[in-house]
Scaffold this motif. Structure first.
Motif, PDB file in Angstrom:
ATOM      1  N   LYS A 143      69.978  25.342  48.095  1.00 16.96           N
ATOM      2  CA  LYS A 143      68.716  25.789  47.522  1.00 16.96           C
ATOM      3  C   LYS A 143      68.932  27.092  46.747  1.00 16.96           C
ATOM      4  N   TRP A 144      68.064  27.331  45.780  1.00 14.51           N
ATOM      5  CA  TRP A 144      68.157  28.581  45.031  1.00 14.51           C
ATOM      6  C   TRP A 144      67.886  29.755  45.976  1.00 14.51           C
ATOM      7  N   THR A 145      68.806  30.708  45.985  1.00 10.27           N
ATOM      8  CA  THR A 145      68.769  31.847  46.891  1.00 10.27           C
ATOM      9  C   THR A 145      69.011  33.125  46.099  1.00 10.27           C
ATOM     10  N   THR A 146      68.318  34.185  46.438  1.00 12.18           N
ATOM     11  CA  THR A 146      68.460  35.458  45.721  1.00 12.18           C
ATOM     12  C   THR A 146      68.995  36.529  46.669  1.00 12.18           C
ATOM     13  N   ASP A 147      70.008  37.263  46.216  1.00 12.79           N
ATOM     14  CA  ASP A 147      70.536  38.401  46.958  1.00 12.79           C
ATOM     15  C   ASP A 147      70.525  39.622  46.040  1.00 12.79           C
ATOM     16  N   HIS A 148      70.517  40.812  46.629  1.00 11.75           N
ATOM     17  CA  HIS A 148      70.364  42.051  45.873  1.00 11.75           C
ATOM     18  C   HIS A 148      71.526  42.988  46.136  1.00 11.75           C
ATOM     19  N   VAL A 149      71.922  43.700  45.091  1.00  9.79           N
ATOM     20  CA  VAL A 149      72.960  44.720  45.185  1.00  9.79           C
ATOM     21  C   VAL A 149      72.353  46.037  44.725  1.00  9.79           C
ATOM     22  N   LYS A 150      72.327  47.041  45.601  1.00  7.35           N
ATOM     23  CA  LYS A 150      71.759  48.342  45.255  1.00  7.35           C
ATOM     24  C   LYS A 150      72.832  49.234  44.635  1.00  7.35           C
ATOM     25  N   LEU A 151      72.465  49.923  43.578  1.00  9.04           N
ATOM     26  CA  LEU A 151      73.429  50.716  42.817  1.00  9.04           C
ATOM     27  C   LEU A 151      73.174  52.209  42.900  1.00  9.04           C
ATOM     28  N   LYS A 152      72.365  52.650  43.853  1.00 10.19           N
ATOM     29  CA  LYS A 152      71.996  54.058  43.946  1.00 10.19           C
ATOM     30  C   LYS A 152      73.200  55.005  43.981  1.00 10.19           C
ATOM     31  N   PRO A 153      74.326  54.651  44.639  1.00  9.71           N
ATOM     32  CA  PRO A 153      75.472  55.564  44.665  1.00  9.71           C
ATOM     33  C   PRO A 153      76.043  55.876  43.282  1.00  9.71           C
ATOM     34  N   PHE A 154      75.688  55.068  42.281  1.00  7.79           N
ATOM     35  CA  PHE A 154      76.250  55.247  40.943  1.00  7.79           C
ATOM     36  C   PHE A 154      75.219  55.804  39.964  1.00  7.79           C
ATOM     37  N   LYS A 155      74.192  56.408  40.505  1.00  8.58           N
ATOM     38  CA  LYS A 155      73.142  56.983  39.667  1.00  8.58           C
ATOM     39  C   LYS A 155      73.735  57.907  38.600  1.00  8.58           C
ATOM     40  N   GLY A 156      73.256  57.722  37.355  1.00  8.22           N
ATOM     41  CA  GLY A 156      73.703  58.554  36.242  1.00  8.22           C
ATOM     42  C   GLY A 156      74.850  57.963  35.458  1.00  8.22           C
TER      43      GLY A 156
END
Length: 889
Positions: free
Chosen positions: A512-525
């Protein structure tokens, strides 16, 4: 072999029907075309199709950033002269019903696109179709319309050049003003001017130069005017193939800029482009305003090009590159998969990897060898569904909402920058577009093959310049049957594009279509330079496949608010066909902020709804909407979709009222109207679609009556017999009686084509080689046809003596190998005993067939005349009849 641009122009089908077709909304709105006279009379107010032909997608900003191989450069530019639609006539303004369409997708290598179109038979001034403008602008590529004055042998007229160059008393050019008005209204980026009509004079050349200068002085700064190397300073047509003293006046005149660029003809060799380079500097112009042309229409990747004469080793390029007809990749294939493979080889090279263009040095290296990929992915949000712009179905959020095939390049996503960079120590996984799975639209990205730890595969997809903010994240929606997804999302940054950070994707898909997320806060800027995917499995997976349906880079807290629904929705025009089909023009208020596109739905009384289409514009045309049963009303809804692909809470709805349900209209055809005794004859019910039952009466036949839709009948006795058909439904009935319709005779065995090699005359011909005798020579090969340009042409055949006629067979353009859009649509057939008094026997108003057959009651005549009212399916004015057969005895 001497070959110029005009020869190829007239051999292809060109695009665009104009407002002068007089169609209104009886049929789907189509793209525009004009002659100078009709251009001067055009305005958005008097063109009912104009609002459907507008682009609403602004030109995106492009960047090149970094190279993927050492041979790439960014000084020289690339222009593509491409026939992005195969037919001149019948091209819908907002996409069509065919899955297999020219959804060109290598915009990242193109700096300027010319919409290749125009012909003497249709119109010589053609703006791009709206869906192509949308796709071009979405990818940051300016697109030009085409002004084409053809050679006289192909219908060119001095009159057209003179009308285009006519001036007011104050010296201004009305046609130039109209070109600027059209480009501004339709929202495209300029014009390609191609003057190849012979017998010009120095005065013609001077006026053309003045015309170009007038465009320069009055156009917006960002608008582009490109001149084709054809006419020289004495007004004659003489292709120079490089910048010379004879053609420089159309690029630069002292301190005066005449054109923004020049497309140089194809026959350049040796030091031609070095001479262009030097001449450009001499007259104070940038050498890369010159585009050295290569013609790939016939041979594609087998075209021989002296690349060293344009891109010398160890030196800067001498000029930019002009590619004539890269649509070869589409034209030379018959399905989407082969088209995309051939297009990939053309743009990327035989290795199908832009980092390996030198892998086969003796083969076509592709444009990726010479040109650096550009990107428009430079602001958030970035969302792609890998939607190529056509499909055999349409999905929304992973659910199929329509099973109808479609194409609409306005909906094409930004597709992967590199196709394909696959890095692996083993045999890398394969990657391609998949037209059988889709999360939104008609396609997705498919990665497949045998996966293990040994062949872990890194696939670089997108070049970007995206600033990471504190809430920036990547969301990926995928589907796989594997127990684990077995992939990671990779990113690199602009300060080190070849160094990657990888992030695990962990959620199980289970098909089934599934969504996962990757947070990029450590690379801000930091700025993201590359988005990639990395695949690896500890277990050996022999039939691994993963589909990526959506890839998002966005700020988590943005885009959550639902957009406002459309306002002021109305049915601006509607026509009905037989009370069963409706052609509907919808219109609503355009919201310019944050709107990606609008979706259109149909609601049923059962509570179900059907996806009809989508468009970034605020007008939409629904052709041939079929009535559901005997419903009295149909509800239509328009939903707003914003740039984050969030939909409005509700759409706005409008109700269509149907006319009274109609009674049927009886009609039929027959396999033969003249037959021998005992011979089987099949009758075909051709009554209107609302017919529920039929009753046949065959006097003298066996059976003598029938209620079948297509009965088979025999007649034992010679004679002439009537046929009656009664068509019925709940609203009434209609009776069609054809007296003396069937002739039964032993002579039926002697039926022959009486027109073969008889004397034929006509009202005109396109060329001496396309005269009326070709229509009676028995050939449909070797381009043996009668052709005549213009409306209301006729072809008359003298059968030599009076005969009894039973059947006419007309072989139209498609029978001779030309596009179906060229099949004769409206015509009549008359017969005469003396070529003065004529009797009309056949009237056809809506033919679409390649071969049309008309069986008639046995009729005596010596002369037969075919009169053409509408020569093609659209606005093309060239009649094409490959054979006209008259059968009788």
């Amino acid at each position: 072999m001497k070959k110029t641009i005009f020869l190829m122009l007239v051999l292809i089908t060109f695009l665009c029907v104009g407002f002068n077709s007089g169609k209104g909304f009886a049929e789907q709105p189509e793209s525009s075309y004009w002659y100078p006279e009709t251009l001067l009379n055009w305005s958005p107010e008097n063109d009912p199709n104009a609002k459907f032909n507008r682009s609403t997608v602004p030109l995106a900003k492009r960047e090149t950033l970094f190279k993927m191989n050492d041979s790439q450069q960014s000084d020289a530019k690339l222009v593509a002269l491409s026939a992005l639609n195969p037919n001149t006539s019948g091209v819908p303004s907002q996409g069509g019903k065919e899955f297999f369409a020219n959804t060109f997708s290598y915009w990242q290598y193109v700096d300027l696109m010319v919409y290749w179109a125009g012909s003497a038979g249709e119109g010589v001034i053609t703006p791009p179709s709206a869906d192509v403008i949308d796709a071009s602008h979405k990818n940051g590529v300016p697109i030009l319309g085409n002004v084409f004055f053809p050679p006289k042998v192909y219908g060119g007229k001095d009159q057209w050049v003179e009308e285009m160059l006519s001036q007011r008393e104050d010296g201004s050019f009305p046609a130039a003003d109209k070109l600027l008005e059209v480009a501004e209204y339709y929202q495209f980026d300029g014009w390609f001017i191609n003057q190849e009509t012979e017998d010009g004079t120095p005065e013609t050349a001077r006026k053309m130069q003045d015309f170009l200068i007038y465009l320069q002085e009055n156009k917006p700064e960002e608008m582009h005017i490109m001149w084709y190397d054809s006419m020289i300073d004495d007004g004659q047509i003489r292709w120079q193939n490089y910048l010379t003293d004879r053609n420089k006046m159309f690029l630069q005149d002292g301190d005066t800029r005449v054109a923004d660029s020049m497309f140089l003809n194809f026959w350049w060799t040796n030091n031609s482009q070095k001479r262009s380079y030097d001449k450009a500097l001499e007259i104070g112009r940038e050498p890369y305003d010159l585009y050295a042309g290569i013609d790939v229409e016939a041979d594609g990747t087998n075209t021989f090009v002296e690349w060293g004469n344009l891109f010398p080793d160890g030196e800067s390029p001498y000029a930019s590159l002009g590619i004539y007809r890269p649509d070869w990749a589409f034209k030379s294939t018959e399905n989407m998969q082969d088209f995309y493979k051939r297009e990939q080889e053309f743009w990327v090279g035989q290795a199908n990897d832009p980092t390996k263009t030198d892998e086969n040095p003796d083969h076509w290296k592709g444009m990726a060898h010479y040109f650096t990929e550009s990107t428009v992915i430079n602001e958030l949000p970035f969302i792609t569904h890998f939607n190529t712009g056509s499909g055999e179905f349409f999905s929304i959020n992973g659910e199929v909402q329509s099973t109808q095939s479609w194409n609409n390049r306005s909906l094409q996503d930004i597709l992967p920058t590199w196709r394909w960079i696959r890095e692996s120590k083993g045999e890398p996984l394969e990657v391609d577009f998949d037209w059988e799975e889709s999360y939104y639209g008609g396609s997705s990205l498919k990665v497949f093959g045998e996966l293990s730890k040994k062949n872990a595969t890194h696939i670089q997809l997108y070049k970007t310049n995206l600033l990471v903010e504190k809430d920036t994240e990547i969301a990926v929606t995928y589907k796989t049957l594997a127990q684990d997804p077995n992939f990671k999302v990779g990113i690199s940054f602009t300060d080190a594009p070849d160094q990657f950070e990888f992030f695990d994707v962990k959620k199980k898909s289970k098909g089934k279509w599934t969504t996962d997320h990757v947070k990029l806060k450590p690379f801000k800027g930091k700025n993201i330079a590359t988005i990639s995917l990395f695949f690896e499995s500890k277990k050996e997976l022999k039939d691994y496949q993963l589909n990526i349906g959506e890839l998002k880079v966005m700020n988590k807290n943005e885009g959550g608010n639902k957009p406002a629904r459309p306002s002021q929705l109305k049915i601006s025009d509607v026509t009905f066909n037989d009370g069963l089909y409706a052609n509907i023009a919808l219109q609503w208020q355009l919201r310019e902020r944050d709107v990606h596109h609008y979706e259109i739905y149909r609601h049923y009384e059962t509570g179900e709804k059907e996806f009809i289409g989508a468009i970034p514009n605020s007008v939409f045309f629904i052709p041939d909407l079929k009535r559901e049963g005997k419903e009295n009303q149909t509800t239509l809804e328009v939903v707003t979709v914003n740039k984050h692909f969030v939909r409005s809470e509700r759409g706005q709805r409008v109700v269509l009222d149907w006319p009274d349900y109609p009674a049927p209209k009886a009609n039929f055809s027959v396999s033969k109207s003249v037959a021998a005794p005992g011979e089987e004859i099949q009758f075909f019910n051709m009554s209107s679609e609302v017919t529920e039952s039929v009753e046949w009466v065959f006097e003298g036949g066996s059976p003598s009556a029938s209620t079948e839709m297509s009965p088979i009948v025999t007649y034992e006795d010679e004679g002439t017999f009537p046929v009656k058909l009664i068509a019925r439904n709940s609203e009434g009935e209609d009776i069609l009686l054809k007296e003396d319709y069937m002739t039964i005779s032993e002579e039926a065995k002697n039926l022959t084509n009486l027109a073969l090699n008889q004397t034929a005359t006509a009202s005109g011909e396109c060329a001496p080689s396309e005269g009326p005798s070709n229509a009676v020579d028995g050939k449909v090969t070797d381009n043996s046809k009668w052709c005549a340009i213009g409306l209301n042409h006729w072809l008359t055949i003298d059968l030599g003596e009076t005969h009894r006629l039973a059947e006419f067979i007309i072989k139209h353009a498609e029978a001779g190998g030309e596009p179906s859009a060229f099949n004769t649509r409206s015509y009549s057939i008359e017969v005469s005993d003396d070529a003065e008094s004529w009797r009309e026997i056949v009237v056809m108003t809506n033919n679409t067939k390649a071969i049309s057959e008309h069986r008639i009651p046995l009729t005596e005549a010596r002369y037969v005349r075919l009169s053409i009212q509408q020569p093609t399916q659209g606005g093309d004015q060239a009649t094409r009849i490959y054979e006209f057969e008259v059968h009788g005895f």
